[in-house]
Write a protein that holds these residues in place. Structure first.
Motif, PDB file in Angstrom:
ATOM      1  N   LEU A   1       0.834  -1.206   0.000  1.00  0.00           N
ATOM      2  CA  LEU A   1       0.000   0.000   0.000  1.00  0.00           C
ATOM      3  C   LEU A   1       0.866   1.252   0.000  1.00  0.00           C
ATOM      4  O   LEU A   1       0.586   2.217  -0.721  1.00  0.00           O
ATOM      5  N   ALA A   2       1.932   1.233   0.799  1.00  0.00           N
ATOM      6  CA  ALA A   2       2.823   2.392   0.861  1.00  0.00           C
ATOM      7  C   ALA A   2       3.456   2.633  -0.503  1.00  0.00           C
ATOM      8  O   ALA A   2       3.577   3.775  -0.953  1.00  0.00           O
ATOM      9  N   ALA A   3       3.833   1.537  -1.177  1.00  0.00           N
ATOM     10  CA  ALA A   3       4.432   1.671  -2.504  1.00  0.00           C
ATOM     11  C   ALA A   3       3.407   2.243  -3.483  1.00  0.00           C
ATOM     12  O   ALA A   3       3.728   3.104  -4.308  1.00  0.00           O
ATOM     13  N   ARG A   4       2.166   1.756  -3.355  1.00  0.00           N
ATOM     14  CA  ARG A   4       1.090   2.249  -4.223  1.00  0.00           C
ATOM     15  C   ARG A   4       0.903   3.770  -4.026  1.00  0.00           C
ATOM     16  O   ARG A   4       0.850   4.531  -4.986  1.00  0.00           O
ATOM     17  N   CYS A   5       0.818   4.181  -2.760  1.00  0.00           N
ATOM     18  CA  CYS A   5       0.631   5.610  -2.459  1.00  0.00           C
ATOM     19  C   CYS A   5       1.795   6.431  -2.997  1.00  0.00           C
ATOM     20  O   CYS A   5       1.593   7.470  -3.643  1.00  0.00           O
TER      21      CYS A   5
ATOM     22  N   GLY B   1       3.821   5.735  -5.405  1.00  0.00           N
ATOM     23  CA  GLY B   1       3.781   5.758  -6.862  1.00  0.00           C
ATOM     24  C   GLY B   1       2.763   6.759  -7.379  1.00  0.00           C
ATOM     25  O   GLY B   1       3.036   7.525  -8.312  1.00  0.00           O
ATOM     26  N   LEU B   2       1.591   6.764  -6.729  1.00  0.00           N
ATOM     27  CA  LEU B   2       0.533   7.687  -7.164  1.00  0.00           C
ATOM     28  C   LEU B   2       0.966   9.134  -6.967  1.00  0.00           C
ATOM     29  O   LEU B   2       0.679  10.004  -7.790  1.00  0.00           O
ATOM     30  N   LEU B   3       1.658   9.397  -5.848  1.00  0.00           N
ATOM     31  CA  LEU B   3       2.114  10.767  -5.590  1.00  0.00           C
ATOM     32  C   LEU B   3       3.125  11.192  -6.645  1.00  0.00           C
ATOM     33  O   LEU B   3       3.145  12.341  -7.086  1.00  0.00           O
TER      34      LEU B   3
ATOM     35  N   ASP C   1       2.803  17.205   1.896  1.00  0.00           N
ATOM     36  CA  ASP C   1       2.361  16.780   3.228  1.00  0.00           C
ATOM     37  C   ASP C   1       2.055  15.291   3.219  1.00  0.00           C
ATOM     38  O   ASP C   1       2.421  14.561   4.149  1.00  0.00           O
ATOM     39  N   LEU C   2       1.369  14.851   2.165  1.00  0.00           N
ATOM     40  CA  LEU C   2       0.988  13.437   2.085  1.00  0.00           C
ATOM     41  C   LEU C   2       2.222  12.552   2.021  1.00  0.00           C
ATOM     42  O   LEU C   2       2.262  11.483   2.620  1.00  0.00           O
ATOM     43  N   ARG C   3       3.216  13.014   1.281  1.00  0.00           N
ATOM     44  CA  ARG C   3       4.443  12.236   1.166  1.00  0.00           C
ATOM     45  C   ARG C   3       5.087  12.089   2.545  1.00  0.00           C
ATOM     46  O   ARG C   3       5.536  11.013   2.918  1.00  0.00           O
ATOM     47  N   ALA C   4       5.081  13.196   3.304  1.00  0.00           N
ATOM     48  CA  ALA C   4       5.661  13.149   4.650  1.00  0.00           C
ATOM     49  C   ALA C   4       4.859  12.200   5.540  1.00  0.00           C
ATOM     50  O   ALA C   4       5.429  11.385   6.268  1.00  0.00           O
TER      51      ALA C   4
END
Lengths: 89, 397
Positions: free
Chosen positions: A54-58, A60-62, B268-271
């Motif tokens: 999930l962290a990788a997915r997030c 990647g999306l960012l 912010d989301l990345r952090a």
């Protein structure tokens, strides 16, 4: 609790198909559950692996997110859209 | 007069004629300020008008700067201006070259503005409890503005930079002129059919008249009726419109509206994401360490429960018991020995042998019977005599 979590495990969507919001929310839940403890080691590891996906997915999306802009063309019923591109980027 | 003039000659003559008319110099005029603009050169240009007419005005930089510190005119305000009438030859337009301005009280437009504001306020349309919070991470951002305006570009640039995860639904509308209010209302209604999470209502800066569509009662009511929270970003920081008062959030400018709508940026989301990942890894580490520890404890407990251990325990107990038994026996034996020695002593004391030591003797027949009376023996009988130390045989004489 347990029947719900079971059915949840069954219906887990592939992380790649989740929206950022969905993936992020599930990740938050996983971290909370891990932090609460009271899980078997197997469950903890399974959750951790899911969390990493999930962290990788997030992440990647960012990285790849691109603002999508549609212009509304009202026709009174369903309305139409067209892609809008502003001249200055 | 049979003279023929060029346009330049005509305009120059008219200008001089105006400037020589003492009644038109140092003249005082009252009217409403409109189309107020500060040029990069520092000069002010605006129009003074009343219900039926208008006149162009200019205030040169030096006077404008002096004026600014006394009273800064605003759109729609009624003022008294003093200055000289002259002609701008290039355009053939006559104008008032303003020396100073002072407020005359509230202008007509401003009065209308105040009347509507008071009415809607009394209805509770501006009440704080009506204000809805903006979503922190809007998925669909509705945008009601002119598709051609600079405001749109500014907003899109900020959204692109801060929160490109969002979808923007642009509902285009003119934002100026008499036709603008119903079209803004229609644009809001069209947007409502697609259920955005938040709506930005925006227009770039301009003269107060240009912003007037946002002081329209229909627009105000459409904003109040919107199902999604509305953020207004209209004109400049100093401009306040009715739309601003009705909106759930008022942003000073279109750009600021875009910033406020994206309170949480992708940075912010990345952090947050990094933090979550770190927490997750840490928790897992703690969990495995804890489990390992528990495992070690359990293993230790398990070892204690094995048959070998039980056997070992039993053996140990047996050894312990036998050791205790041995000790007890030792004590017992010593005790018995002491008692036995006591008896030996006692026996010794009553023993006939002890009497022998004092010089007595015991006489026995060879078969062992003790001779107690002399008549029991006859001469020649063999006897045994026992003395303290040893014995010997004798014959009765």
């Amino acid at each position: 609790m347990s029947p719900r979590s079971k059915s949840k495990t069954k219906t887990l969507a592939a992380a790649d198909e989740l929206s950022f919001e969905q993936a992020f929310e599930e990740l938050e839940q996983i971290v909370r559950r891990l932090e609460a403890g009271q899980l078997s080691l197997d469950d903890s590891l399974a959750l951790f692996e899911r969390g990493q996906l999930l962290a990788a997915r997030c992440g990647g999306l960012l990285e790849t997110a691109e603002l999508k802009i549609k212009k509304l063309i009202p026709n009174g019923l369903g309305d139409d859209f067209e892609d809008f591109e502003d001249t200055e980027t | 007069m049979d003279e023929t003039w060029s346009v330049s000659e005509l305009n120059r003559y008219v200008r001089q004629a105006l400037e020589q008319d003492y009644r038109l110099q140092g003249v005082r005029v009252t009217g409403e300020i409109s189309g107020f603009r500060v040029y990069p050169s520092g000069h002010w240009y605006f129009t003074l008008k009343d219900a039926g007419a208008q006149v162009n005005c200019v205030m040169w930089r030096g006077r404008a700067e002096a004026q600014r510190s006394r009273y800064l005119p605003r759109e729609g305000e009624a003022v008294e201006a003093q200055g000289n009438i002259t002609l701008y030859e290039v355009r053939g337009q006559y104008q008032l070259d303003v020396a100073w301005l002072q407020p005359l009280g509230e202008g007509e437009l401003y009065r209308e503005f105040l009347r509507l504001k008071g009415k809607l306020e009394a209805e509770g349309l501006f009440a704080p409890e009506r204000k809805r919070p903006l979503p922190l991470q809007p998925r669909v951002i509705g945008l009601v503005t002119s598709p051609a305006g600079a405001a749109l570009r500014d907003i899109l640039n900020i959204l692109r930079r801060r929160f490109p995860l969002a979808h923007v639904l642009l509902s285009p509308t003119p934002v100026q002129g008499d036709e603008a209010p119903p079209q803004i209302v229609a644009a809001l209604a069209a947007l409502a059919r697609h259920q955005p999470d938040v709506i930005i209502l925006a227009r770039g800066g301009g003269a107060l008249e240009d912003l007037w569509a946002f002081n329209d009662e229909r627009v105000a009511r459409a904003i109040a009726a919107a199902r999604a929270p509305v953020i207004s970003g209209i004109g400049h920081e100093t401009d306040f419109t009715i739309a601003d008062f009705v909106a759930d959030v008022r942003a000073p400018t279109p750009s600021a509206a875009a910033e406020l709508v994206t309170a949480i940026s992708v940075e912010d989301l990345r952090a947050d994401l990094d933090l979550l990942a770190a927490r997750m890894a840490e928790t897992l580490l703690e969990t495995t360490q804890y489990k390992r520890l528990t495992l070690a404890e359990l293993q230790a407990q398990l070892k204690g429960l094995s048959p070998q251990a039980q056997l070992r325990n039993a053996r140990q107990r047996a050894e312990h018991l036998s050791a205790r038994a041995a000790t007890a026996m030792g004590h017992r034996l010593a005790l018995e020995r002491e008692r036995w020695q006591g008896w030996v002593q006692a026996l010794n004391e009553v023993s006939p042998l002890a009497v022998l030591e004092r010089g007595y003797a015991i006489v026995n027949r060879p078969e062992g019977a003790i001779v107690r009376r002399a008549k029991d023996v006859k001469p020649g009988d063999p006897l045994r005599v026992r003395v303290s130390e040893g014995e010997f045989g004798v014959h009765v004489g």
